[in-house]
Write an enzyme that holds these catalytic residues in place. Structure first.
Site, mmCIF file in Angstrom:
data_model
loop_
_atom_site.group_PDB
_atom_site.id
_atom_site.type_symbol
_atom_site.label_atom_id
_atom_site.label_comp_id
_atom_site.label_asym_id
_atom_site.label_seq_id
_atom_site.Cartn_x
_atom_site.Cartn_y
_atom_site.Cartn_z
ATOM 1 N N SER A 1 0.803 -1.221 0.000
ATOM 2 C CA SER A 1 0.000 0.000 0.000
ATOM 3 C C SER A 1 0.836 1.271 0.000
ATOM 4 C CB SER A 1 -0.945 0.002 1.202
ATOM 5 O OG SER A 1 -0.230 -0.192 2.418
ATOM 6 N N HIS B 1 -1.069 5.852 6.707
ATOM 7 C CA HIS B 1 -0.398 5.806 5.399
ATOM 8 C C HIS B 1 0.009 7.224 4.991
ATOM 9 C CE1 HIS B 1 -2.101 1.748 5.137
ATOM 10 N NE2 HIS B 1 -1.221 1.526 4.172
#
Length: 286
Positions: free
Chosen positions: A12, A215
């Site tokens: 990711s 993230h």
């Protein structure tokens, strides 16, 4: 297939999770590989996807490699180290789970299982694309010294253990990359001062949608692109533009061909996981 000029592999952090771009479950448009491809003026075969482990990269993402590939980037191993379950455990109140113990157990497992798996993956990449520069990135420090979010319960000890865990993981990744003849890129300096809860964070805390939690932001993905660009071989850096040979960025965007849209098998952040059951104290026994 002879192989794309630039092939981007990984999880990711390679796939643009956390960026503001829309897209399918891989969310590739916002990742650092398209930014790097545009800077270099080369076409990109974009394989990275959410949830990928080292084995997922080998199983799903190597098809675009070939003898004509000149650049491969790889960001993987966080899921092998237990990225999601470790953070979720540490985010819960101390009476519910011993986050430090979970983190330390993950660090021990990672040191045992990951080096050989990552080395074998890099060996397979080299076999398919022997002429390519292979660039392997680490991960940034996500946290500072305190927790500022109402929905999480990171203790000082847990934050310190998480920082040590990222340091261990990055050292392992960069060490294996060097032994495999790849170029290792430590991105921690690029993110210095931009951790979660900093005045200008380049890493999300808990977010909506939940999948973006922990993230990089758009600026964080750009920092990845900058760090990788600084490590490239001079032959990959485009020459300054001239009247006869304008910059590739002035002649249109390089082509981006996306690989399989199959996510990896690692756990991901979701509503059930991030709405913590530990927001209430336990009921004492009768």
């Amino acid at each position: 297939m002879s192989g794309a000029t630039y092939v981007a592999l990984g999880d990711s952090f390679a796939a643009g999770i956390g960026s503001r771009t829309s897209g399918d479950r891989c969310r590739r448009p916002g990742g650092y590989p398209p930014l790097l491809a545009a800077r270099l003026g080369v076409d990109l075969a974009y394989q990275g996807c959410h949830g990928a482990t080292v084995e997922d990269v080998r199983r799903l993402q190597l098809g675009a490699l070939g003898p004509d590939t000149r650049l491969v980037t790889l960001t993987v191993a966080g899921n092998d180290a237990g990225f999601t379950p470790v953070i979720l455990a540490a985010a819960k109140p101390g009476w519910l789970v011993d986050g430090v113990r979970v983190i330390e157990a993950a660090r021990r497992r990672t040191r045992v299982t990951l080096p050989l798996a990552l080395f074998r993956l890099l060996r397979d990449i080299r076999r398919r694309s022997p002429a390519a520069q292979v660039v392997v990135t680490g991960y940034p420090q996500l946290f500072g010294s305190y927790d500022c979010h109402w929905s999480t319960f990171f203790s000082t000890a847990e934050l310190a253990a998480l920082q040590a865990g990222v340091g261990d993981l990055d050292a392992l990744i960069l060490g294996v990359a060097g032994r495999a003849g790849a170029t290792g890129v430590d991105v921690r300096a690029a993110f210095e001062g931009h951790h979660i809860c900093s005045p200008e964070p380049w890493i999300h805390g808990p977010t909506w949608p939940f999948g973006d939690s922990f993230h990089p932001t758009d600026r964080g993905h750009a920092a990845y692109a900058d760090a990788v660009a600084q490590a490239l071989h001079p032959d990959l850096i485009p020459a300054p533009p001239t009247e006869d040979h304008p910059s590739p960025r002035l002649t249109g965007h390089p082509a981006v061909t996306e690989g399989p849209r199959e996510t990896g098998r690692a756990p991901r952040f979701g509503l059930r996981e991030l709405v913590l059951a530990g927001t209430r104290p336990p009921v004492p026994p009768p």
